[in-house]
Design a protein around this motif. Structure first.
Motif, PDB file in Angstrom:
ATOM      1  N   THR A   1      46.109  55.412  36.738  1.00  0.00           N
ATOM      2  CA  THR A   1      45.401  54.936  35.541  1.00  0.00           C
ATOM      3  C   THR A   1      45.942  53.580  35.103  1.00  0.00           C
ATOM      4  O   THR A   1      45.167  52.648  34.838  1.00  0.00           O
ATOM      5  N   SER A   2      47.255  53.460  35.026  1.00  0.00           N
ATOM      6  CA  SER A   2      47.879  52.209  34.587  1.00  0.00           C
ATOM      7  C   SER A   2      47.587  51.068  35.555  1.00  0.00           C
ATOM      8  O   SER A   2      47.257  49.948  35.129  1.00  0.00           O
ATOM      9  N   ILE A   3      47.691  51.327  36.855  1.00  0.00           N
ATOM     10  CA  ILE A   3      47.464  50.286  37.856  1.00  0.00           C
ATOM     11  C   ILE A   3      46.019  49.813  37.834  1.00  0.00           C
ATOM     12  O   ILE A   3      45.740  48.602  37.849  1.00  0.00           O
ATOM     13  N   THR A   4      45.084  50.763  37.791  1.00  0.00           N
ATOM     14  CA  THR A   4      43.666  50.402  37.767  1.00  0.00           C
ATOM     15  C   THR A   4      43.321  49.614  36.512  1.00  0.00           C
ATOM     16  O   THR A   4      42.605  48.598  36.573  1.00  0.00           O
ATOM     17  N   TYR A   5      43.846  50.055  35.374  1.00  0.00           N
ATOM     18  CA  TYR A   5      43.571  49.370  34.105  1.00  0.00           C
ATOM     19  C   TYR A   5      44.125  47.949  34.133  1.00  0.00           C
ATOM     20  O   TYR A   5      43.462  46.994  33.707  1.00  0.00           O
ATOM     21  N   SER A   6      45.332  47.785  34.652  1.00  0.00           N
ATOM     22  CA  SER A   6      45.962  46.457  34.719  1.00  0.00           C
ATOM     23  C   SER A   6      45.200  45.527  35.654  1.00  0.00           C
ATOM     24  O   SER A   6      44.958  44.358  35.330  1.00  0.00           O
ATOM     25  N   LEU A   7      44.814  46.035  36.822  1.00  0.00           N
ATOM     26  CA  LEU A   7      44.073  45.223  37.779  1.00  0.00           C
ATOM     27  C   LEU A   7      42.725  44.796  37.223  1.00  0.00           C
ATOM     28  O   LEU A   7      42.297  43.650  37.401  1.00  0.00           O
ATOM     29  N   PHE A   8      42.061  45.713  36.542  1.00  0.00           N
ATOM     30  CA  PHE A   8      40.761  45.401  35.951  1.00  0.00           C
ATOM     31  C   PHE A   8      40.908  44.294  34.903  1.00  0.00           C
ATOM     32  O   PHE A   8      40.106  43.358  34.865  1.00  0.00           O
ATOM     33  N   ASN A   9      41.938  44.397  34.078  1.00  0.00           N
ATOM     34  CA  ASN A   9      42.164  43.383  33.045  1.00  0.00           C
ATOM     35  C   ASN A   9      42.501  42.025  33.648  1.00  0.00           C
ATOM     36  O   ASN A   9      42.078  40.983  33.126  1.00  0.00           O
ATOM     37  N   LYS A  10      43.253  42.016  34.733  1.00  0.00           N
ATOM     38  CA  LYS A  10      43.603  40.745  35.378  1.00  0.00           C
ATOM     39  C   LYS A  10      42.365  40.055  35.926  1.00  0.00           C
ATOM     40  O   LYS A  10      42.223  38.835  35.845  1.00  0.00           O
ATOM     41  N   VAL A  11      41.471  40.836  36.502  1.00  0.00           N
ATOM     42  CA  VAL A  11      40.253  40.272  37.087  1.00  0.00           C
ATOM     43  C   VAL A  11      39.378  39.632  36.022  1.00  0.00           C
ATOM     44  O   VAL A  11      38.777  38.575  36.243  1.00  0.00           O
ATOM     45  N   PHE A  12      39.326  40.255  34.845  1.00  0.00           N
ATOM     46  CA  PHE A  12      38.424  39.774  33.801  1.00  0.00           C
ATOM     47  C   PHE A  12      39.127  38.970  32.717  1.00  0.00           C
ATOM     48  O   PHE A  12      38.553  38.706  31.662  1.00  0.00           O
ATOM     49  N   THR A  13      40.372  38.581  32.945  1.00  0.00           N
ATOM     50  CA  THR A  13      41.108  37.794  31.951  1.00  0.00           C
ATOM     51  C   THR A  13      40.459  36.446  31.709  1.00  0.00           C
ATOM     52  O   THR A  13      40.298  35.994  30.570  1.00  0.00           O
ATOM     53  N   THR A  14      40.060  35.780  32.769  1.00  0.00           N
ATOM     54  CA  THR A  14      39.460  34.447  32.656  1.00  0.00           C
ATOM     55  C   THR A  14      38.169  34.491  31.855  1.00  0.00           C
ATOM     56  O   THR A  14      37.923  33.663  30.980  1.00  0.00           O
TER      57      THR A  14
END
Length: 309
Positions: free
Chosen positions: A77-90
């Motif tokens: 859960t934590s890894i998926t959430y973090s990766l998703f946020n990194k992708v959409f940070t910009t």
């Protein structure tokens, strides 16, 4: 992740007891005691008595039944959430740059966009972690019938696939997703509404504004109060949302075990439900939709239909 794993380990006995209560398993007889309003009421023992019972039955190691799949579920859960946020940070950063808070047309535009991104991130994390979540629930549910079917990740995976196929790994996911979506939208939009229209800009936008304009003592105190109230708005709204969506959490746990080879997932412990809506309706009808919401003052009447049968 390391901190999350540590917290999961420490809290697991309480989570374990809560899952069993959500499944309806009440091995301890209710006793007459006073509730939080000092009224006499027939109640089941507290979570500490429940944990002690598990310890007496399975020993200290037994308190950590289902811990490993829970760690995997939380980590994924934590890894998926973090990766998703990194992708959409910009994308989010660009949205903030063009956002004009004073515009009435944009007052809800950015909060809705932010909430949509948050919803997508959390739902993606739930979908990825659901197989481990199901394994964890079923492993803990073995306590009811003392089975040894879900002994590890590999045997559990084989058992689920053999019984239900791929869909078995996502048992109970719909009420879990529904709970998350309702919670996110209710928290974010309601908190934004309160902060925008109740704790209004005309009172004070922030604590610094009060000092810059050199308000009177009463005005400054009121500004401070408004500022601090804004900090706790989301917390209060989150608590309300949790109360509203808790029956969906119980439904998700029940559906993860319903219809399996486990004693806890079959009559007389629980019916075999055809779908989660049927399960939710039945839980509400029998007064069991909120079981496990309180681990200290647990009214026995709310758990008459239980896995203790």
């Amino acid at each position: 992740i390391a901190v999350g794993v540590g917290m999961t380990v420490v809290a697991h006995p309480f989570t374990y007891a809560k899952v069993l209560v959500q499944l309806g398993h009440e091995p301890l007889a209710p006793v007459m005691r006073r509730n939080m309003f000092f009224r006499k009421q027939l109640q089941y023992p507290s979570v500490f008595a429940y944990i002690k019972h598990i310890n007496t039955t399975d020993g200290y190691v037994g308190l950590y039944r289902g811990l490993l799949p829970r760690i995997f579920a939380n980590a994924s859960t934590s890894i998926t959430y973090s990766l998703f946020n990194k992708v959409f940070t910009t994308t989010e950063t660009n949205s903030k740059c063009i956002y004009n808070e004073d515009s009435s047309n944009n007052r809800y535009k950015f909060p809705i966009s932010q909430t949509t991104r948050e919803m997508a991130a959390r739902c993606s994390a739930i979908i990825i972690s659901q197989p481990f979540h199901v394994i964890a629930i079923r492993t803990m549910a073995e306590f009811v019938g003392h089975e040894t079917i879900y002994t590890n990740i590999f045997t559990s995976t084989a058992e689920i696939y053999r019984e239900d196929g791929i869909l078995g790994f996502f048992a109970g996911i719909m009420p879990r997703l529904a709970s998350e979506v309702i919670t996110i939208w209710l928290c974010n939009l309601l908190a934004h509404t309160v902060n925008t229209y109740v704790l209004t800009d005309t009172v004070s936008w922030n604590y610094g504004w009060c000092h810059q304009t050199k308000q009177t003592t009463v005005g400054t105190t009121f500004c401070k109060l408004t500022f601090y109230l804004r900090q706790y708005t989301h917390l209060v709204v989150g608590y309300v949302a949790q109360i509203i969506t808790y029956p969906l959490s119980v439904t998700s746990t029940v559906m993860a075990a319903s219809g399996t080879r486990l004693r806890a997932g079959n009559p007389p412990c629980m019916p075999v439900y055809r779908g989660w809506l049927e399960c939710l309706k039945d839980l509400h009808k029998t007064g069991a939709s909120n079981r496990g919401s309180s681990m200290f003052f647990r009214k026995a009447a709310a758990h008459l239909y239980s896995a203790s049968a």
